[in-house]
Scaffold this motif. Structure first.
Motif, mmCIF file in Angstrom:
data_model
loop_
_atom_site.group_PDB
_atom_site.id
_atom_site.type_symbol
_atom_site.label_atom_id
_atom_site.label_comp_id
_atom_site.label_asym_id
_atom_site.label_seq_id
_atom_site.Cartn_x
_atom_site.Cartn_y
_atom_site.Cartn_z
ATOM 1 N N VAL A 89 126.101 -13.509 82.263
ATOM 2 C CA VAL A 89 125.942 -13.747 83.705
ATOM 3 C C VAL A 89 124.539 -14.268 83.992
ATOM 4 N N GLN A 90 123.547 -13.647 83.383
ATOM 5 C CA GLN A 90 122.158 -14.072 83.596
ATOM 6 C C GLN A 90 121.951 -15.505 83.130
ATOM 7 N N ASP A 91 122.516 -15.855 81.983
ATOM 8 C CA ASP A 91 122.365 -17.206 81.445
ATOM 9 C C ASP A 91 123.012 -18.249 82.364
ATOM 10 N N LYS A 92 124.233 -17.951 82.834
ATOM 11 C CA LYS A 92 124.926 -18.898 83.707
ATOM 12 C C LYS A 92 124.203 -19.049 85.047
ATOM 13 N N VAL A 93 123.740 -17.948 85.603
ATOM 14 C CA VAL A 93 123.020 -18.023 86.877
ATOM 15 C C VAL A 93 121.722 -18.803 86.695
ATOM 16 N N SER A 94 121.056 -18.596 85.584
ATOM 17 C CA SER A 94 119.814 -19.323 85.314
ATOM 18 C C SER A 94 120.061 -20.831 85.267
ATOM 19 N N LYS A 95 121.159 -21.244 84.633
ATOM 20 C CA LYS A 95 121.470 -22.676 84.559
ATOM 21 C C LYS A 95 121.759 -23.245 85.945
ATOM 22 N N ILE A 96 122.470 -22.483 86.763
ATOM 23 C CA ILE A 96 122.798 -22.965 88.114
ATOM 24 C C ILE A 96 121.542 -23.046 88.974
ATOM 25 N N ILE A 97 120.677 -22.053 88.857
ATOM 26 C CA ILE A 97 119.451 -22.036 89.662
ATOM 27 C C ILE A 97 118.539 -23.200 89.261
ATOM 28 N N ARG A 98 118.546 -23.557 87.995
ATOM 29 C CA ARG A 98 117.714 -24.694 87.572
ATOM 30 C C ARG A 98 118.214 -25.996 88.196
ATOM 31 N N ARG A 99 119.546 -26.136 88.317
ATOM 32 C CA ARG A 99 120.103 -27.350 88.930
ATOM 33 C C ARG A 99 119.960 -27.342 90.453
#
Length: 139
Positions: free
Chosen positions: A88-98
């Motif tokens: 979950v943390q990894d996916k949220v991090s990718k979305i927040i970067r975009r």
């Protein structure tokens, strides 16, 4: 012998009644289906009197925590699949970067241990989420 020429006037109107009927049907369909699109995993939200969050332009990212402590993310085809906190943390991090302005909301079941919610919020914060909101139901 007078011959009358009846001139027909050209018809300059468009019958809009069928279009209005179609638009009303589409409006009803969207009104019925819109609340269903917002839901992720079914959790029993705690009740609290709180001020609602202001209008948002983008769709928020919702992380759900069920009573057994499992995490779900309303993203893609695997919305109903439990995921580990690291995923979950990894996916949220990718979305927040975009999209850095993406709002993250936590739907925590009222029976979930407080430590699980704190762990999730800490993971979301380290993923770069600028603001994390807790969703409740009005009493």
């Amino acid at each position: 012998m007078s011959r009358r020429h009846k001139r027909r006037k050209p018809m300059a109107e468009i019958n809009v009644v069928p279009y209005i009927d179609v638009m009303l049907v589409l409006l009803i369909v969207f009104m019925v289906t819109a609340p269903m699109l917002m839901q992720g995993v079914k959790v029993e939200l705690p009740k609290a009197a709180a001020i609602p969050v202001g209008k948002q332009t983008d769709e928020p990212l919702i992380v759900s925590v069920k009573a057994d402590g499992s995490y779900y993310l309303n993203l893609g085809k695997e919305q109903e699949k439990s995921q580990s906190l690291g995923v979950v943390q990894d996916k949220v991090s990718k979305i927040i970067r975009r999209k850095p302005e993406t709002t993250v909301l936590v739907w925590g079941d009222k029976n979930v241990p407080y430590g699980n919610v704190v762990d999730l919020m800490a993971a979301l914060q380290s993923a770069g989420a600028p603001a994390v909101g807790l969703v409740t139901e009005s009493p």
